[in-house]
Motif scaffolding. Sequence first.
Motif, PDB file in Angstrom:
ATOM      1  N   GLU A 109       0.972  -1.421  -0.046  1.00 23.91           N
ATOM      2  CA  GLU A 109      -0.001  -0.122   0.028  1.00 23.91           C
ATOM      3  C   GLU A 109       1.008   1.083  -0.031  1.00 23.91           C
ATOM      4  O   GLU A 109       0.564   2.272  -0.832  1.00 23.91           O
ATOM      5  CB  GLU A 109      -0.769  -0.064   1.291  1.00 23.91           C
ATOM      6  N   GLN A 110       2.008   1.359   0.606  1.00 25.99           N
ATOM      7  CA  GLN A 110       2.866   2.453   0.956  1.00 25.99           C
ATOM      8  C   GLN A 110       3.421   2.645  -0.481  1.00 25.99           C
ATOM      9  O   GLN A 110       3.801   3.887  -0.533  1.00 25.99           O
ATOM     10  CB  GLN A 110       3.811   2.222   2.069  1.00 25.99           C
ATOM     11  N   VAL A 111       3.768   1.452  -1.323  1.00 21.27           N
ATOM     12  CA  VAL A 111       4.463   1.765  -2.414  1.00 21.27           C
ATOM     13  C   VAL A 111       3.611   2.690  -3.545  1.00 21.27           C
ATOM     14  O   VAL A 111       3.945   3.538  -4.361  1.00 21.27           O
ATOM     15  CB  VAL A 111       4.816   0.689  -3.046  1.00 21.27           C
ATOM     16  N   LEU A 112       2.199   2.748  -3.295  1.00 19.09           N
ATOM     17  CA  LEU A 112       1.413   3.400  -4.202  1.00 19.09           C
ATOM     18  C   LEU A 112       0.967   5.000  -3.717  1.00 19.09           C
ATOM     19  O   LEU A 112       0.513   5.739  -4.466  1.00 19.09           O
ATOM     20  CB  LEU A 112       0.115   2.770  -4.145  1.00 19.09           C
ATOM     21  N   ILE A 113       1.379   5.340  -2.474  1.00 15.89           N
ATOM     22  CA  ILE A 113       1.069   6.626  -1.781  1.00 15.89           C
ATOM     23  C   ILE A 113       1.939   7.624  -2.740  1.00 15.89           C
ATOM     24  O   ILE A 113       3.110   7.321  -2.936  1.00 15.89           O
ATOM     25  CB  ILE A 113       1.460   6.711  -0.570  1.00 15.89           C
ATOM     26  N   ASP A 114       1.139   8.632  -3.086  1.00 18.59           N
ATOM     27  CA  ASP A 114       1.510   9.903  -3.721  1.00 18.59           C
ATOM     28  C   ASP A 114       2.186   9.408  -5.238  1.00 18.59           C
ATOM     29  O   ASP A 114       2.835  10.274  -5.858  1.00 18.59           O
ATOM     30  CB  ASP A 114       2.893  10.346  -3.149  1.00 18.59           C
ATOM     31  N   VAL A 115       1.632   8.118  -5.795  1.00 18.65           N
ATOM     32  CA  VAL A 115       1.549   8.016  -7.273  1.00 18.65           C
ATOM     33  C   VAL A 115       0.453   8.621  -7.986  1.00 18.65           C
ATOM     34  O   VAL A 115      -0.584   8.518  -7.644  1.00 18.65           O
ATOM     35  CB  VAL A 115       1.745   6.405  -7.420  1.00 18.65           C
ATOM     36  N   ILE A 128       1.525   4.054 -11.945  1.00 18.42           N
ATOM     37  CA  ILE A 128       1.399   2.939 -11.303  1.00 18.42           C
ATOM     38  C   ILE A 128       2.104   1.825 -11.724  1.00 18.42           C
ATOM     39  O   ILE A 128       2.749   1.281 -10.910  1.00 18.42           O
ATOM     40  CB  ILE A 128      -0.096   2.612 -11.399  1.00 18.42           C
ATOM     41  N   THR A 129       2.319   1.533 -13.035  1.00 16.38           N
ATOM     42  CA  THR A 129       2.804   0.387 -13.700  1.00 16.38           C
ATOM     43  C   THR A 129       4.570   0.614 -13.203  1.00 16.38           C
ATOM     44  O   THR A 129       5.221  -0.101 -12.963  1.00 16.38           O
ATOM     45  CB  THR A 129       2.874   0.339 -15.091  1.00 16.38           C
ATOM     46  N   GLU A 130       5.001   1.924 -13.335  1.00 15.44           N
ATOM     47  CA  GLU A 130       6.470   2.472 -12.852  1.00 15.44           C
ATOM     48  C   GLU A 130       6.730   1.933 -11.557  1.00 15.44           C
ATOM     49  O   GLU A 130       7.769   1.579 -11.093  1.00 15.44           O
ATOM     50  CB  GLU A 130       6.496   3.660 -13.327  1.00 15.44           C
ATOM     51  N   ALA A 131       5.721   2.308 -10.656  1.00 14.06           N
ATOM     52  CA  ALA A 131       5.820   2.393  -9.084  1.00 14.06           C
ATOM     53  C   ALA A 131       5.922   0.997  -8.820  1.00 14.06           C
ATOM     54  O   ALA A 131       6.631   0.552  -7.656  1.00 14.06           O
ATOM     55  CB  ALA A 131       4.672   2.992  -8.621  1.00 14.06           C
ATOM     56  N   LEU A 132       5.173  -0.134  -9.733  1.00 10.66           N
ATOM     57  CA  LEU A 132       5.307  -1.426  -9.143  1.00 10.66           C
ATOM     58  C   LEU A 132       6.429  -2.255  -9.850  1.00 10.66           C
ATOM     59  O   LEU A 132       6.384  -3.648  -9.679  1.00 10.66           O
ATOM     60  CB  LEU A 132       3.826  -1.903  -9.585  1.00 10.66           C
ATOM     61  N   THR A 149       7.632  -7.560  -6.263  1.00 13.79           N
ATOM     62  CA  THR A 149       6.940  -8.778  -6.678  1.00 13.79           C
ATOM     63  C   THR A 149       5.639  -8.976  -6.058  1.00 13.79           C
ATOM     64  O   THR A 149       5.476  -9.269  -4.790  1.00 13.79           O
ATOM     65  CB  THR A 149       8.034  -9.991  -6.088  1.00 13.79           C
ATOM     66  N   ILE A 150       4.522  -8.841  -6.831  1.00 11.57           N
ATOM     67  CA  ILE A 150       3.286  -8.869  -6.345  1.00 11.57           C
ATOM     68  C   ILE A 150       2.804 -10.478  -5.773  1.00 11.57           C
ATOM     69  O   ILE A 150       2.088 -10.402  -4.722  1.00 11.57           O
ATOM     70  CB  ILE A 150       2.442  -8.641  -7.591  1.00 11.57           C
ATOM     71  N   GLN A 151       3.586 -11.311  -6.157  1.00 12.45           N
ATOM     72  CA  GLN A 151       3.412 -12.638  -5.617  1.00 12.45           C
ATOM     73  C   GLN A 151       3.736 -13.093  -4.331  1.00 12.45           C
ATOM     74  O   GLN A 151       3.084 -13.696  -3.760  1.00 12.45           O
ATOM     75  CB  GLN A 151       4.130 -13.799  -6.464  1.00 12.45           C
ATOM     76  N   ASP A 152       4.609 -12.067  -3.916  1.00  9.21           N
ATOM     77  CA  ASP A 152       4.777 -11.961  -2.355  1.00  9.21           C
ATOM     78  C   ASP A 152       3.644 -11.598  -1.163  1.00  9.21           C
ATOM     79  O   ASP A 152       3.665 -11.884  -0.335  1.00  9.21           O
ATOM     80  CB  ASP A 152       6.155 -10.900  -2.067  1.00  9.21           C
ATOM     81  N   ILE A 190      -2.424  -4.559 -11.768  1.00 11.27           N
ATOM     82  CA  ILE A 190      -2.354  -3.368 -11.931  1.00 11.27           C
ATOM     83  C   ILE A 190      -3.723  -2.871 -12.576  1.00 11.27           C
ATOM     84  O   ILE A 190      -4.313  -1.825 -12.509  1.00 11.27           O
ATOM     85  CB  ILE A 190      -1.398  -3.119 -13.046  1.00 11.27           C
ATOM     86  N   ASP A 191      -4.148  -3.934 -13.258  1.00  7.90           N
ATOM     87  CA  ASP A 191      -5.725  -3.550 -14.123  1.00  7.90           C
ATOM     88  C   ASP A 191      -6.644  -3.534 -12.808  1.00  7.90           C
ATOM     89  O   ASP A 191      -7.779  -2.924 -13.337  1.00  7.90           O
ATOM     90  CB  ASP A 191      -5.943  -4.813 -14.909  1.00  7.90           C
TER      91      ASP A 191
END
Length: 338
Positions: free
Chosen positions: A290-296, A303-307, A311-314, A325-326
């Motif tokens: 959640e914190q990765v997406l803050i202020d994006v 959003i794609t660049e931020a992620l 590793t989403i699977q984690d 992302i979708d």
Amino acid sequence: MIFIENEGNTNPRLNLALEEYILRNFSNASDYLLFYINEPSIIIGRSQNTLEEINHEYVEENNIHVVRRVSGGGAVYHDFGNLNFSFINNHDIKSLHNFKNFTAPVIKVLSQLGVEAELKGRNDILVGDKKISGTAQFTTGKRMISHGTLLLDTDLSEVVNALQVKMSKIESKGHKSVRSRVANISDFLEKYIAIEDFRELLLKGLYDESEPFEVYHLTPEEWEGVHKLKEEKYDTWDWNFGRSPKFNIQRTKRFAIGELDLRIFVEKGYIKEVTIFGDFFGKEPVASLEQVLIDVAYDKEKITEALEKVTIQDYFGALDTQDFIDLVYGADEIEMAE
């Protein structure tokens, strides 16, 4: 009245920049008239939430411009079959929100062409119960723009496609468009008129309605100023999307790994809060994701660049990153959670 030639430019960002440049920089000793035709585009009202107004996926796939204008009102679709007109003059409290004043000469010209149009409601020109034009205004307090569209031969199916929003659940305080039954002026004409000829007929009719007016061509220095305004304002994500009001989004979908329920709060176009709920299993706590997406910026590319390094699977197990992302930002039809 001075008619300003836009030199055949069809880029909506350039034409809106030209309109504003005239408003803010040309002499207040004269009134100005501007016509322009735009490439396929959606023009968003000043106080609207862009994401609520557009079918983002369709817009991207079909290279349709999305541009915010300075005036209020609803979102409209432009293409090569739509003629835009703009009157720029001194601010007059009696003329502000009085759309009859500047639509009357347009309606008279339409009548001369056999189209029995009239101003109805707040700011629409109709033939019968069909809308052929929408209008809006903007004032600086000293000068004002009164502008509108004239649907001569627009692809009306694209109006539906481009403005049919599929984003799941958005709650905002933006001013939503009211979809009206629309029609083309060509439907009411006895014979076909090309839009260039229609423009000339309208210009001649307006010329006959007023004192003789001159045609003006901008200087290279003035065009430089227009392009500068376009680049600094109308080309920017912050103006076209980031100016949207605060809004909340809820997006829910069930995957093989379980259900994901996202609650996203967006302010000035940027993600300020994200909460992820669901019955999935993951080895890492979603709070760090959640914190990765803050202020994006609430934009699919950002959003794609931020992620990229996440590793989403984690967090969710065998969930494809693109699927996540979708879900955060997509235009597909998905299950809505109440």
